[in-house]
Design a protein around this motif. Structure first.
Motif, mmCIF file in Angstrom:
data_model
loop_
_atom_site.group_PDB
_atom_site.id
_atom_site.type_symbol
_atom_site.label_atom_id
_atom_site.label_comp_id
_atom_site.label_asym_id
_atom_site.label_seq_id
_atom_site.Cartn_x
_atom_site.Cartn_y
_atom_site.Cartn_z
ATOM 1 N N VAL A 1 -58.338 59.480 44.966
ATOM 2 C CA VAL A 1 -58.602 60.728 44.267
ATOM 3 C C VAL A 1 -57.312 61.222 43.645
ATOM 4 N N PRO A 2 -57.316 61.581 42.362
ATOM 5 C CA PRO A 2 -56.091 62.074 41.750
ATOM 6 C C PRO A 2 -55.552 63.290 42.483
ATOM 7 N N ALA A 3 -54.238 63.398 42.542
ATOM 8 C CA ALA A 3 -53.599 64.524 43.233
ATOM 9 C C ALA A 3 -52.531 65.130 42.358
ATOM 10 N N GLN A 4 -52.348 66.443 42.501
ATOM 11 C CA GLN A 4 -51.243 67.143 41.848
ATOM 12 C C GLN A 4 -51.179 66.874 40.345
ATOM 13 N N GLY A 5 -52.323 66.779 39.690
ATOM 14 C CA GLY A 5 -52.326 66.603 38.251
ATOM 15 C C GLY A 5 -52.278 65.163 37.792
ATOM 16 N N ALA B 1 -34.621 61.831 48.103
ATOM 17 C CA ALA B 1 -35.379 63.088 48.011
ATOM 18 C C ALA B 1 -35.393 63.625 46.587
ATOM 19 N N ASN B 2 -34.293 63.445 45.862
ATOM 20 C CA ASN B 2 -34.214 63.998 44.506
ATOM 21 C C ASN B 2 -35.121 63.272 43.530
ATOM 22 N N PHE B 3 -35.349 61.986 43.750
ATOM 23 C CA PHE B 3 -36.300 61.233 42.932
ATOM 24 C C PHE B 3 -37.677 61.881 43.032
ATOM 25 N N THR B 4 -38.076 62.214 44.250
ATOM 26 C CA THR B 4 -39.365 62.885 44.461
ATOM 27 C C THR B 4 -39.394 64.230 43.754
ATOM 28 N N LEU B 5 -38.345 65.009 43.910
ATOM 29 C CA LEU B 5 -38.312 66.335 43.303
ATOM 30 C C LEU B 5 -38.354 66.254 41.776
ATOM 31 N N LEU B 6 -37.647 65.297 41.205
ATOM 32 C CA LEU B 6 -37.655 65.147 39.755
ATOM 33 C C LEU B 6 -39.065 64.880 39.250
ATOM 34 N N LEU B 7 -39.780 63.973 39.909
ATOM 35 C CA LEU B 7 -41.137 63.638 39.472
ATOM 36 C C LEU B 7 -42.102 64.796 39.734
ATOM 37 N N LYS B 8 -41.930 65.469 40.840
ATOM 38 C CA LYS B 8 -42.779 66.625 41.141
ATOM 39 C C LYS B 8 -42.617 67.709 40.082
ATOM 40 N N ARG C 1 -52.897 66.298 27.758
ATOM 41 C CA ARG C 1 -52.492 65.869 29.093
ATOM 42 C C ARG C 1 -51.451 64.761 28.985
ATOM 43 N N MET C 2 -50.301 64.954 29.597
ATOM 44 C CA MET C 2 -49.215 63.994 29.518
ATOM 45 C C MET C 2 -49.264 63.016 30.698
ATOM 46 N N ILE C 3 -49.016 61.757 30.406
ATOM 47 C CA ILE C 3 -48.981 60.709 31.420
ATOM 48 C C ILE C 3 -47.577 60.626 32.002
ATOM 49 N N LEU C 4 -47.499 60.414 33.308
ATOM 50 C CA LEU C 4 -46.220 60.210 33.978
ATOM 51 C C LEU C 4 -46.315 58.959 34.841
ATOM 52 N N SER C 5 -45.403 58.020 34.613
ATOM 53 C CA SER C 5 -45.387 56.774 35.378
ATOM 54 C C SER C 5 -43.949 56.413 35.720
ATOM 55 N N ILE C 6 -43.814 55.426 36.614
ATOM 56 C CA ILE C 6 -42.488 54.875 36.901
ATOM 57 C C ILE C 6 -42.572 53.355 36.843
ATOM 58 N N TYR D 1 -47.663 62.442 42.115
ATOM 59 C CA TYR D 1 -47.317 63.035 40.824
ATOM 60 C C TYR D 1 -47.417 62.037 39.674
ATOM 61 N N LEU D 2 -47.823 60.814 39.987
ATOM 62 C CA LEU D 2 -47.826 59.741 38.997
ATOM 63 C C LEU D 2 -49.224 59.298 38.628
ATOM 64 N N ASP D 3 -49.365 58.885 37.381
ATOM 65 C CA ASP D 3 -50.603 58.238 36.951
ATOM 66 C C ASP D 3 -50.615 56.780 37.379
ATOM 67 N N THR D 4 -49.480 56.106 37.202
ATOM 68 C CA THR D 4 -49.392 54.715 37.633
ATOM 69 C C THR D 4 -47.989 54.409 38.151
ATOM 70 N N VAL D 5 -47.950 53.436 39.048
ATOM 71 C CA VAL D 5 -46.709 52.834 39.523
ATOM 72 C C VAL D 5 -46.675 51.431 38.922
ATOM 73 N N ASN D 6 -45.819 51.244 37.932
ATOM 74 C CA ASN D 6 -45.746 49.953 37.230
ATOM 75 C C ASN D 6 -44.824 49.026 38.016
ATOM 76 N N LEU D 7 -45.437 48.131 38.780
ATOM 77 C CA LEU D 7 -44.705 47.298 39.725
ATOM 78 C C LEU D 7 -44.055 46.124 39.010
ATOM 79 N N MET D 8 -42.722 46.081 39.052
ATOM 80 C CA MET D 8 -41.995 45.005 38.380
ATOM 81 C C MET D 8 -42.006 43.742 39.259
ATOM 82 N N SER D 9 -43.173 43.133 39.334
ATOM 83 C CA SER D 9 -43.380 41.974 40.204
ATOM 84 C C SER D 9 -42.950 40.695 39.491
#
Length: 384
Positions: free
Chosen positions: A18-22, A157-164, A180-185, A205-213
């Motif tokens: 379920v989407p969370a926090q936007g 911790a700051n990485f989390t705060l920046l994305l939040k 609506r703006m997309i946010l990914s890493i 806080y993310l739409d997707t986590v782009n895994l550099m596999s």
């Protein structure tokens, strides 16, 4: 970063979180391509906008705590990319900031509420100026030196705060009538990345986590050869690595499967002086010039007849070996890409992303992705 079957399997792609926090979870698998023209100028015909759901334009830079254009023709290139939405209204155009060489400003940007506010204001200005649909954060890597960058223990911790705070800012603008703006890493596919981030919280806080596999093995850092983007772990692999293992680790760290986008490479890595044992796989080797090789170049090399292709059924990955010149090549091809798309659907992941578009101008690999994911063209017919 140096650049990732419904019809076949009879599976429906269903989001499992379920989407969370936007944040937002797509109902169908995404196809995300990183476009990295550097100082060249794109033409509209250079990019097949119908075959993508999202373009991540690489890279914006960070200067003086603000996000700024990275290359001389970014304005022209972003204008070209945004015109592609006319023919494919579902296409989203994002800018990716950072990357392997330009992540040096992130630790300072994320350090304080004031520095984060300055950066976020510059993001707003940039997205508005170029009419973009969102932001991809490519910090390589929080809490780690990367390519010799400044890093701090507080990065975690700051990485989390920046994305939040980015998500909250995007949410406020949407409420005021904006899109609506997309946010990914872009996320490093390693235990070290997970140890230096709070992914259970970050993913909210993310739409997707782009895994550099990919880049699990690289000639510059590994004295033995190996698959740089194996789907599964070969028991003989000294590192015991694979995309499957990384996905499981990210899920265990709290990232829902539907937000994980599996990265695939449109390039390979090349070692020299590799002895003809096991056709060069997991053998000592040395870096050679042009060790980073686009898929198009690899295909041309195969046409010479000097390379033999082998398939590793345990890893679901091909490799090439030139016995005469003792050259080993690890890469992805349509067979391995198909297997990865099947994996994405079976595991109900968020989709596929790839680095980078220029690696395969023929469109062979992108066409394989669309076909195996059962995506449709603008005409409503399955991609062939």
């Amino acid at each position: 970063m140096s650049t990732k079957l419904a019809a076949i399997l009879g599976l429906m792609f269903v989001p499992v979180s379920v989407p969370a926090q936007g944040s937002h979870v797509e109902s169908k698998p995404a196809v995300i391509g990183y476009v990295f023209p550097q100082n060249t100028i794109l033409k509209p015909t250079d990019i097949d906008g119908h075959s993508l759901t999202r373009i991540n334009y690489a890279f914006a830079n960070i200067q003086g705590g603000r996000m700024v254009a990275g290359f001389s023709h970014d304005a022209e290139n972003l204008a070209v990319l945004t015109t592609l939405r006319g023919a494919n209204p579902s296409l989203k155009i994002l800018v990716s900031v950072g990357g392997w060489l330009w992540s040096g400003g992130f630790s300072d940007v994320a350090l304080t509420p004031q520095s984060r506010a300055v950066f976020i204001a510059s993001v707003d200005d940039f997205l508005t100026r170029y009419d973009l649909d969102g932001l991809d954060i490519d910090w390589e890597y929080p809490g780690m030196t990367g390519a010799g960058h400044v890093f701090r223990s507080e990065d975690k911790a700051n990485f989390t705060l920046l994305l939040k705070e980015l998500r909250a800012d995007f949410g406020r603008k949407q409420k005021r009538g904006g899109r609506r703006m997309i946010l990914s890493i872009a996320a490093g596919a390693s235990d070290e990345f997970l140890a230096h981030t709070e992914m259970r919280e970050v993913q909210k806080y993310l739409d997707t986590v782009n895994l550099m596999s990919y880049d699990y093995y690289e000639p510059e850092g590994d004295k033995i050869t190996g698959h740089h983007a194996p789907l599964f772990t070969n028991p003989a692999d000294p590192k015991k690595i694979s995309a499957d293992a990384s996905v499981l680790a990210f899920e265990a760290a709290g990232v829902p499967a539907a937000k994980i986008v599996l990265g695939v490479p449109f390039y390979g890595h090349v070692w020299g002086r590799v002895a003809d044992k096991n056709h060069g796989l997991y053998q000592p080797g040395q870096p050679i010039p042009n060790a980073y090789s686009p898929y198009s170049v690899i295909v041309d090399e195969m046409k010479t007849g000097e390379f033999e292709r082998f398939w590793d059924p345990a890893a679901s990955e091909p490799y090439l070996y030139n016995a005469g010149k003792q050259i080993f090549v690890t890469y992805d091809d349509p067979e391995s890409i198909s297997a990865k798309c099947s994996f994405v659907l079976k595991q109900r992941l968020g989709g596929v992303m790839f680095w980078d578009y220029a690696g395969d101008p023929s469109g062979t690999l992108l066409g394989t992705i669309n076909k195996q994911l059962g995506r449709a063209t603008a005409a409503g017919k399955a991609v062939q």
